[in-house]
Write a protein that holds these residues in place. Structure first.
Motif, PDB file in Angstrom:
ATOM      1  N   VAL A 266       0.834  -1.212   0.000  1.00  0.00           N
ATOM      2  CA  VAL A 266       0.000   0.000   0.000  1.00  0.00           C
ATOM      3  C   VAL A 266       0.867   1.260   0.000  1.00  0.00           C
ATOM      4  O   VAL A 266       0.482   2.278  -0.571  1.00  0.00           O
ATOM      5  CB  VAL A 266      -1.050   0.065   1.149  1.00  0.00           C
ATOM      6  N   LEU A 267       2.041   1.178   0.599  1.00  0.00           N
ATOM      7  CA  LEU A 267       2.939   2.346   0.618  1.00  0.00           C
ATOM      8  C   LEU A 267       3.581   2.579  -0.749  1.00  0.00           C
ATOM      9  O   LEU A 267       3.915   3.712  -1.106  1.00  0.00           O
ATOM     10  CB  LEU A 267       4.041   2.160   1.672  1.00  0.00           C
ATOM     11  N   ASP A 268       3.748   1.519  -1.529  1.00  0.00           N
ATOM     12  CA  ASP A 268       4.385   1.634  -2.842  1.00  0.00           C
ATOM     13  C   ASP A 268       3.419   2.153  -3.912  1.00  0.00           C
ATOM     14  O   ASP A 268       3.829   2.415  -5.042  1.00  0.00           O
ATOM     15  CB  ASP A 268       4.927   0.268  -3.304  1.00  0.00           C
ATOM     16  N   ASN A 269       2.135   2.253  -3.591  1.00  0.00           N
ATOM     17  CA  ASN A 269       1.140   2.716  -4.568  1.00  0.00           C
ATOM     18  C   ASN A 269       0.483   4.000  -4.071  1.00  0.00           C
ATOM     19  O   ASN A 269       0.985   4.612  -3.141  1.00  0.00           O
ATOM     20  CB  ASN A 269       0.122   1.601  -4.807  1.00  0.00           C
ATOM     21  N   THR A 270      -0.611   4.431  -4.731  1.00  0.00           N
ATOM     22  CA  THR A 270      -1.289   5.648  -4.265  1.00  0.00           C
ATOM     23  C   THR A 270      -1.906   5.357  -2.901  1.00  0.00           C
ATOM     24  O   THR A 270      -2.988   4.789  -2.779  1.00  0.00           O
ATOM     25  CB  THR A 270      -2.377   6.091  -5.266  1.00  0.00           C
ATOM     26  N   PHE A 271      -1.183   5.754  -1.884  1.00  0.00           N
ATOM     27  CA  PHE A 271      -1.505   5.390  -0.504  1.00  0.00           C
ATOM     28  C   PHE A 271      -2.771   6.092  -0.005  1.00  0.00           C
ATOM     29  O   PHE A 271      -2.925   7.291  -0.182  1.00  0.00           O
ATOM     30  CB  PHE A 271      -0.304   5.778   0.372  1.00  0.00           C
ATOM     31  N   THR A 284      -6.209  -2.290   8.890  1.00  0.00           N
ATOM     32  CA  THR A 284      -6.894  -2.244   7.595  1.00  0.00           C
ATOM     33  C   THR A 284      -6.256  -1.161   6.720  1.00  0.00           C
ATOM     34  O   THR A 284      -6.127  -0.020   7.152  1.00  0.00           O
ATOM     35  CB  THR A 284      -8.393  -1.937   7.807  1.00  0.00           C
ATOM     36  N   SER A 285      -5.855  -1.526   5.517  1.00  0.00           N
ATOM     37  CA  SER A 285      -5.080  -0.620   4.670  1.00  0.00           C
ATOM     38  C   SER A 285      -5.704  -0.507   3.288  1.00  0.00           C
ATOM     39  O   SER A 285      -6.443  -1.395   2.856  1.00  0.00           O
ATOM     40  CB  SER A 285      -3.646  -1.143   4.528  1.00  0.00           C
ATOM     41  N   ALA A 286      -5.393   0.586   2.610  1.00  0.00           N
ATOM     42  CA  ALA A 286      -5.943   0.765   1.264  1.00  0.00           C
ATOM     43  C   ALA A 286      -5.018   1.623   0.414  1.00  0.00           C
ATOM     44  O   ALA A 286      -4.314   2.497   0.922  1.00  0.00           O
ATOM     45  CB  ALA A 286      -7.325   1.408   1.332  1.00  0.00           C
ATOM     46  N   ALA A 287      -5.029   1.339  -0.868  1.00  0.00           N
ATOM     47  CA  ALA A 287      -4.274   2.127  -1.845  1.00  0.00           C
ATOM     48  C   ALA A 287      -5.001   2.032  -3.176  1.00  0.00           C
ATOM     49  O   ALA A 287      -5.850   1.164  -3.371  1.00  0.00           O
ATOM     50  CB  ALA A 287      -2.852   1.584  -1.987  1.00  0.00           C
ATOM     51  N   MET A 288      -4.690   2.965  -4.081  1.00  0.00           N
ATOM     52  CA  MET A 288      -5.210   2.857  -5.450  1.00  0.00           C
ATOM     53  C   MET A 288      -4.086   2.324  -6.331  1.00  0.00           C
ATOM     54  O   MET A 288      -2.956   2.834  -6.290  1.00  0.00           O
ATOM     55  CB  MET A 288      -5.674   4.214  -5.973  1.00  0.00           C
ATOM     56  N   LEU A 289      -4.404   1.290  -7.113  1.00  0.00           N
ATOM     57  CA  LEU A 289      -3.489   0.797  -8.130  1.00  0.00           C
ATOM     58  C   LEU A 289      -4.076   1.271  -9.455  1.00  0.00           C
ATOM     59  O   LEU A 289      -4.933   0.612 -10.022  1.00  0.00           O
ATOM     60  CB  LEU A 289      -3.391  -0.725  -8.106  1.00  0.00           C
ATOM     61  N   GLY A 290      -3.620   2.408  -9.922  1.00  0.00           N
ATOM     62  CA  GLY A 290      -4.288   3.022 -11.066  1.00  0.00           C
ATOM     63  C   GLY A 290      -5.683   3.406 -10.614  1.00  0.00           C
ATOM     64  O   GLY A 290      -5.849   4.058  -9.575  1.00  0.00           O
ATOM     65  N   ASP A 291      -6.711   2.979 -11.348  1.00  0.00           N
ATOM     66  CA  ASP A 291      -8.078   3.292 -10.913  1.00  0.00           C
ATOM     67  C   ASP A 291      -8.733   2.100 -10.223  1.00  0.00           C
ATOM     68  O   ASP A 291      -9.958   2.038 -10.100  1.00  0.00           O
ATOM     69  CB  ASP A 291      -8.924   3.813 -12.078  1.00  0.00           C
ATOM     70  N   THR A 292      -7.936   1.163  -9.788  1.00  0.00           N
ATOM     71  CA  THR A 292      -8.465   0.002  -9.057  1.00  0.00           C
ATOM     72  C   THR A 292      -8.137   0.135  -7.575  1.00  0.00           C
ATOM     73  O   THR A 292      -6.987   0.355  -7.214  1.00  0.00           O
ATOM     74  CB  THR A 292      -7.857  -1.294  -9.629  1.00  0.00           C
ATOM     75  N   LEU A 293      -9.186  -0.007  -6.768  1.00  0.00           N
ATOM     76  CA  LEU A 293      -8.968   0.059  -5.326  1.00  0.00           C
ATOM     77  C   LEU A 293      -8.358  -1.243  -4.825  1.00  0.00           C
ATOM     78  O   LEU A 293      -8.855  -2.325  -5.135  1.00  0.00           O
ATOM     79  CB  LEU A 293     -10.295   0.312  -4.601  1.00  0.00           C
ATOM     80  N   LEU A 294      -7.294  -1.121  -4.057  1.00  0.00           N
ATOM     81  CA  LEU A 294      -6.759  -2.274  -3.325  1.00  0.00           C
ATOM     82  C   LEU A 294      -7.150  -2.090  -1.869  1.00  0.00           C
ATOM     83  O   LEU A 294      -6.701  -1.145  -1.213  1.00  0.00           O
ATOM     84  CB  LEU A 294      -5.233  -2.330  -3.446  1.00  0.00           C
ATOM     85  N   MET A 295      -7.994  -2.970  -1.395  1.00  0.00           N
ATOM     86  CA  MET A 295      -8.426  -2.901  -0.009  1.00  0.00           C
ATOM     87  C   MET A 295      -7.801  -4.089   0.705  1.00  0.00           C
ATOM     88  O   MET A 295      -8.140  -5.246   0.408  1.00  0.00           O
ATOM     89  CB  MET A 295      -9.957  -2.972   0.009  1.00  0.00           C
ATOM     90  N   ALA A 296      -6.895  -3.803   1.604  1.00  0.00           N
ATOM     91  CA  ALA A 296      -6.168  -4.874   2.293  1.00  0.00           C
ATOM     92  C   ALA A 296      -6.743  -5.032   3.696  1.00  0.00           C
ATOM     93  O   ALA A 296      -6.475  -4.230   4.589  1.00  0.00           O
ATOM     94  CB  ALA A 296      -4.683  -4.542   2.338  1.00  0.00           C
TER      95      ALA A 296
END
Lengths: 402, 402
Positions: A266-271, A284-296
């Protein structure tokens, strides 16, 4: 490796998520298969309903001019069952036998209820005894006029919506395609149902839980798998998945352990965030990978469930331009909960109403993050605010009805 | 033909229905396909969860005897990621690096959180600085002990139940087969979606409505059709269907018109009722055809919808030996409804909570039986009792949350 994380409030985490959006294609699908989809365009009535003047009762249709005084005898000149049309024109003191729902002849202005008539010796004649003031006719368009707006975009299709579409003879409907989700669990301790249990391992219950929850709340699950225990492989897989789906949900690997690669990713992407002021589920963590949400999400079942309900549901609803069905309100707590925490404590709970419609809630089962024995019993989430001394029975608490 | 009908109360109608029951076969189905089914047998834990002593934190496992006083240095003799097992035995002042969720070595009695340790110059050594009093170990069976009852028969399977089954590695589950339903509309005025609209005719919206409602509430629809406009053919078809399904739902033909054959048919079989003290839907009728319920609903969309919710849902739940999710409670009315009636008036409504969790309801759209424009907006039913002067805004009314 331990890195300092900034814990943010639940509302702030939600706000950060909901900054992001992604347009979903519109597709035309058969009305019969449209349950749970969201309407993509305002809908207007293609015809009026009713499309003809409709009799409200079984009885006799007569001209307006012949309406009273009663009793009076009429000549029966026709019979209009539902679905049929009287081809002629009514004359003075002529009546047509008509059924509820049938088309009222154009020349008629009044329906007399069958109960207010009697037969006579002459089978061609009917005696009208009495009537009401109302004309007992549903005018054209009394439900919907042609071109009336019948549905707004963003409405989720339920059984009532299906009946509405069908009433207009509609065969297809324009909806948003469902967001595509990938669900991934992490951890070499995980076994799948059917495998033999091995010492130190556990069956993966989070992946199937998330798959079901995603489907239930308007998403489609297009990929389901397990992440490798190695950072580079995980990054490669997630980057590829981000091209294919709208939403990646992972479970596990968000904590501070040696194999908790999600925390780095999550830190390596749009945090967006990597710590929330809540328990369970603080990492609970989250980042955007391009326009895809990564919900960890956390790998603990309780935290995973709560993370889905509080964050992913809202994001799916936003993608679909619809309103989530989760209701945030308050209720009276039925049992002390006095454990203290600096973070908000989200309890799994059940609600009930008292005799006057006042809402009450009780925690159900264990409050432990790792506990999975109460998810199937959970009908609401209860928020015990951080920095409080907990709450006593009788206190009013914030809740979310699921 | 007009026959006197005895109008009974809603509760009485429901009681008459629920006198009848019919055993449904148990079937074994894959857990993955079991959402919405009802569990047919009490379920017991096939293994304990956790099945091993589970570390609650990332950190170090040490012997109970070595627990303090701290600070103190330990020799690191192993590393236990999740899913792995430490094969040796811990000696004095020996520690094993361990992850959250991993199996605690048998010889260990305490987990020290990583945050309470520090590395030393010697990579083989760790310095434990401090600890809590708790042992930070989830004992075997702390969620469920082997043989514990984990689920009672009659529970409906939701996403949480799926995760519970999966946590035990279960692949199949014994459920009741879904009740089979036939849905039939009556009336030669009915067109199907896709047909051209003809004068005096309407599109059939009730059959698709009932199909969806039946599926949503635990039934399967094995037959869907339109009844003939002729009594003998109808009787023949219903008799045959009664051999094949558990529940026949018809819409239309229950009133007093010349083509209202359903009214006669309920009298020719094991009669339950043919009039209920409610509007809309007073001619709602029911009979048993052998052990198959024939529920003859009104052809008016509003009445048809209400008849399903008030009667058919309960019957399906009874067949499945489960509890209906419909909640009966009270709420504060937000709008005057002053129309008088000798029968109970069932309004389609919407509910909301105020800031303190008190329930409020408002009628939505038209109260007319024939109206179909508000079914998709309906979230509850409101009961305005018969022989009252209606209800004023602020009055408490009986409602059913759907």
């Amino acid at each position: 490796m331990i890195k300092a994380r900034q814990a943010i409030k639940i509302e702030e985490a939600r706000d950060r998520l909901l900054q992001f959006d992604k347009p979903l294609d519109q597709i035309d699908i058969p009305v019969d298969d449209s349950i749970g989809f969201v309407v993509a365009e305002d809908q207007y009535a293609p015809v009026s309903i009713p499309s003809f003047r409709r009799s409200l009762y079984d009885g006799y249709a007569i001209r307006k001019e012949d309406d009273g005084p009663f009793p009076k005898e009429f000549t029966v000149v026709g019979n209009v069952p539902c679905g049929f049309v009287f081809p002629g024109e009514l004359g003075e003191r002529e009546a047509v036998r008509i059924m509820t729902g049938a088309k009222v002849p154009d020349s008629a202005g009044k329906i007399i209820m069958l109960e207010q008539t009697e037969t006579t010796e002459n089978p061609q004649k009917v005696r009208i005894l009495d009537t009401h003031e109302t004309d007992n006719i549903n005018p054209i368009g009394s439900d919907f006029r042609k071109e009336d707006k019948i549905l707004s975009k963003g409405e989720k299709i339920n059984s009532g919506t299906i009946s509405l579409f069908k009433a207009f003879g509609m065969e297809t409907i324009s909806v948003y395609r469902k967001p595509k989700a990938a669900v991934l669990s992490t951890g070499s301790e995980l076994l799948s149902a059917g495998e033999a249990l091995q010492d130190g391992k556990i069956y993966d219950s989070n992946k199937p839980l998330l798959e079901q929850l995603l489907r239930e709340h308007g998403s489609e699950v297009t990929y389901s798998g397990q992440l490798a225990d190695e950072k580079e492989s995980i990054e490669k897989e997630l980057t590829q998945l981000a091209e294919e789906v709208d939403l990646i949900v992972t479970t596990g690997g968000v904590s501070v352990g040696d194999f908790d690669f999600m925390a780095d990713i999550v830190l390596d992407n749009t945090f967006l965030f990597n710590k929330i002021q809540m328990r369970p589920g603080s990492p609970t963590s989250a980042a955007m990978l391009g326009d895809t949400l990564l919900m960890a999400l956390s790998g603990n079942p309780g935290a995973c469930y709560i993370g889905f309900q509080l964050f992913i549901r809202s994001y799916i609803s936003q993608l679909l331009k619809t309103t989530d069905t989760m209701i945030e309100t308050k209720a009276v707590l039925e049992k002390d909960y006095l454990k203290q925490s600096s973070f908000d404590r989200i309890l799994r709970g059940q609600y009930r109403f008292d005799a006057n419609g006042q809402l009450y809630v009780t925690p159900v089962g264990s409050d432990q993050s790792s506990s999975l024995g109460n998810l199937h019993q959970t009908t609401c989430l209860i928020n015990i605010p951080g920095h409080s001394n907990g709450h006593k029975r009788g206190d009013t608490v914030q809740i979310w009805l699921l």
